[in-house]
Write a protein that holds these residues in place. Structure first.
Motif, PDB file in Angstrom:
ATOM      1  N   PHE A 251       0.744 -29.587  -7.723  1.00  0.00           N
ATOM      2  CA  PHE A 251      -0.625 -30.098  -7.627  1.00  0.00           C
ATOM      3  C   PHE A 251      -1.431 -29.692  -8.860  1.00  0.00           C
ATOM      4  CE2 PHE A 251      -5.079 -29.495  -6.488  1.00  0.00           C
ATOM      5  CZ  PHE A 251      -5.394 -30.781  -6.059  1.00  0.00           C
ATOM      6  N   TYR A 252      -1.278 -28.427  -9.276  1.00  0.00           N
ATOM      7  CA  TYR A 252      -2.002 -27.951 -10.458  1.00  0.00           C
ATOM      8  C   TYR A 252      -1.601 -28.758 -11.692  1.00  0.00           C
ATOM      9  CZ  TYR A 252      -3.431 -25.116 -14.387  1.00  0.00           C
ATOM     10  OH  TYR A 252      -3.961 -24.706 -15.571  1.00  0.00           O
ATOM     11  N   MET A 253      -0.310 -28.988 -11.865  1.00  0.00           N
ATOM     12  CA  MET A 253       0.151 -29.742 -13.040  1.00  0.00           C
ATOM     13  C   MET A 253      -0.362 -31.183 -13.000  1.00  0.00           C
ATOM     14  SD  MET A 253       1.573 -27.770 -15.123  1.00  0.00           S
ATOM     15  CE  MET A 253       2.369 -28.863 -16.268  1.00  0.00           C
ATOM     16  N   ALA A 254      -0.369 -31.783 -11.816  1.00  0.00           N
ATOM     17  CA  ALA A 254      -0.862 -33.157 -11.713  1.00  0.00           C
ATOM     18  C   ALA A 254      -2.363 -33.220 -11.960  1.00  0.00           C
ATOM     19  CB  ALA A 254      -0.530 -33.730 -10.348  1.00  0.00           C
ATOM     20  N   ALA A 255      -3.105 -32.214 -11.494  1.00  0.00           N
ATOM     21  CA  ALA A 255      -4.559 -32.243 -11.612  1.00  0.00           C
ATOM     22  C   ALA A 255      -5.045 -31.818 -12.992  1.00  0.00           C
ATOM     23  CB  ALA A 255      -5.181 -31.350 -10.543  1.00  0.00           C
ATOM     24  N   GLN A 256      -4.455 -30.740 -13.563  1.00  0.00           N
ATOM     25  CA  GLN A 256      -4.981 -30.212 -14.810  1.00  0.00           C
ATOM     26  C   GLN A 256      -3.906 -29.891 -15.846  1.00  0.00           C
ATOM     27  OE1 GLN A 256      -7.192 -26.807 -13.644  1.00  0.00           O
ATOM     28  NE2 GLN A 256      -8.888 -27.997 -12.830  1.00  0.00           N
ATOM     29  N   GLY A 257      -2.789 -29.413 -15.402  1.00  0.00           N
ATOM     30  CA  GLY A 257      -1.780 -28.918 -16.328  1.00  0.00           C
ATOM     31  C   GLY A 257      -1.239 -29.964 -17.279  1.00  0.00           C
ATOM     32  N   LEU A 258      -0.944 -31.146 -16.760  1.00  0.00           N
ATOM     33  CA  LEU A 258      -0.403 -32.186 -17.631  1.00  0.00           C
ATOM     34  C   LEU A 258      -1.458 -32.688 -18.610  1.00  0.00           C
ATOM     35  CD1 LEU A 258       1.945 -34.201 -15.262  1.00  0.00           C
ATOM     36  CD2 LEU A 258       2.570 -32.724 -17.155  1.00  0.00           C
ATOM     37  N   THR A 259      -2.707 -32.701 -18.177  1.00  0.00           N
ATOM     38  CA  THR A 259      -3.774 -33.091 -19.098  1.00  0.00           C
ATOM     39  C   THR A 259      -3.848 -32.114 -20.260  1.00  0.00           C
ATOM     40  OG1 THR A 259      -5.010 -34.048 -17.258  1.00  0.00           O
ATOM     41  CG2 THR A 259      -6.229 -33.606 -19.279  1.00  0.00           C
ATOM     42  N   LEU A 260      -3.737 -30.835 -19.970  1.00  0.00           N
ATOM     43  CA  LEU A 260      -3.732 -29.830 -21.034  1.00  0.00           C
ATOM     44  C   LEU A 260      -2.499 -29.981 -21.927  1.00  0.00           C
ATOM     45  CD1 LEU A 260      -4.964 -26.721 -19.030  1.00  0.00           C
ATOM     46  CD2 LEU A 260      -6.277 -28.164 -20.593  1.00  0.00           C
ATOM     47  N   LEU A 261      -1.357 -30.300 -21.321  1.00  0.00           N
ATOM     48  CA  LEU A 261      -0.147 -30.527 -22.113  1.00  0.00           C
ATOM     49  C   LEU A 261      -0.308 -31.743 -23.018  1.00  0.00           C
ATOM     50  CD1 LEU A 261       2.802 -29.763 -22.750  1.00  0.00           C
ATOM     51  CD2 LEU A 261       3.470 -31.317 -20.921  1.00  0.00           C
ATOM     52  N   TYR A 262      -0.911 -32.808 -22.515  1.00  0.00           N
ATOM     53  CA  TYR A 262      -1.131 -34.004 -23.341  1.00  0.00           C
ATOM     54  C   TYR A 262      -2.057 -33.685 -24.512  1.00  0.00           C
ATOM     55  CZ  TYR A 262       0.704 -36.456 -19.214  1.00  0.00           C
ATOM     56  OH  TYR A 262       1.468 -36.869 -18.173  1.00  0.00           O
ATOM     57  N   LEU A 263      -3.089 -32.895 -24.259  1.00  0.00           N
ATOM     58  CA  LEU A 263      -3.985 -32.495 -25.347  1.00  0.00           C
ATOM     59  C   LEU A 263      -3.253 -31.640 -26.377  1.00  0.00           C
ATOM     60  CD1 LEU A 263      -7.292 -31.720 -23.432  1.00  0.00           C
ATOM     61  CD2 LEU A 263      -6.840 -33.627 -24.984  1.00  0.00           C
ATOM     62  N   ALA A 264      -2.363 -30.780 -25.909  1.00  0.00           N
ATOM     63  CA  ALA A 264      -1.570 -29.962 -26.836  1.00  0.00           C
ATOM     64  C   ALA A 264      -0.643 -30.846 -27.674  1.00  0.00           C
ATOM     65  CB  ALA A 264      -0.762 -28.921 -26.060  1.00  0.00           C
ATOM     66  N   ILE A 265      -0.058 -31.861 -27.062  1.00  0.00           N
ATOM     67  CA  ILE A 265       0.801 -32.788 -27.795  1.00  0.00           C
ATOM     68  C   ILE A 265      -0.012 -33.507 -28.869  1.00  0.00           C
ATOM     69  CG2 ILE A 265       2.080 -34.976 -27.595  1.00  0.00           C
ATOM     70  CD1 ILE A 265       3.146 -33.938 -24.900  1.00  0.00           C
ATOM     71  N   LEU A 266      -1.222 -33.940 -28.529  1.00  0.00           N
ATOM     72  CA  LEU A 266      -2.085 -34.596 -29.511  1.00  0.00           C
ATOM     73  C   LEU A 266      -2.451 -33.656 -30.650  1.00  0.00           C
ATOM     74  CD1 LEU A 266      -4.482 -36.671 -27.252  1.00  0.00           C
ATOM     75  CD2 LEU A 266      -2.835 -37.540 -28.898  1.00  0.00           C
ATOM     76  N   ALA A 267      -2.744 -32.400 -30.332  1.00  0.00           N
ATOM     77  CA  ALA A 267      -3.094 -31.428 -31.368  1.00  0.00           C
ATOM     78  C   ALA A 267      -1.918 -31.175 -32.302  1.00  0.00           C
ATOM     79  CB  ALA A 267      -3.562 -30.124 -30.725  1.00  0.00           C
TER      80      ALA A 267
END
Length: 90
Positions: free
Chosen positions: A53-69
């Motif tokens: 649930f955490y990854m679906a709600a926030q974790g993957l969004t943070l991972l996507y931002l890290a990929i963009l960075a």
């Protein structure tokens, strides 16, 4: 001189495509992995919430931002490298 610039451009775009493919594979595997293994990941908790649930709600969004960075930093490095090589040739 023109052959050297063409070679540098081809090398540059080859590296860009390769790096983009790696990041897309990371994006796809992380998204698919979290969704596919969601039931198994509920045993772990992050801040009191099931990990899936955490990854679906926030974790993957943070991972996507890290990929963009990482993409932006790597592209800046490649751009500087290409600019320095083309100015050396001229």
């Amino acid at each position: 001189m023109d052959d050297k610039n063409a070679h540098n451009r081809n090398l540059y775009w080859s590296k860009v495509r390769q790096f983009t493919c790696v990041l897309i594979a990371l994006w796809l595997s992380s998204t698919f992995g979290i969704i596919y293994f969601a039931r198994e990941l509920t045993d772990f908790t992050v801040f009191g919430w099931p990990f899936s649930f955490y990854m679906a709600a926030q974790g993957l969004t943070l991972l996507y931002l890290a990929i963009l960075a990482v993409y932006a930093l790597h592209m800046r490095k490649l751009d500087k490298l290409l600019n320095s090589e083309t100015t050396d040739v001229q």
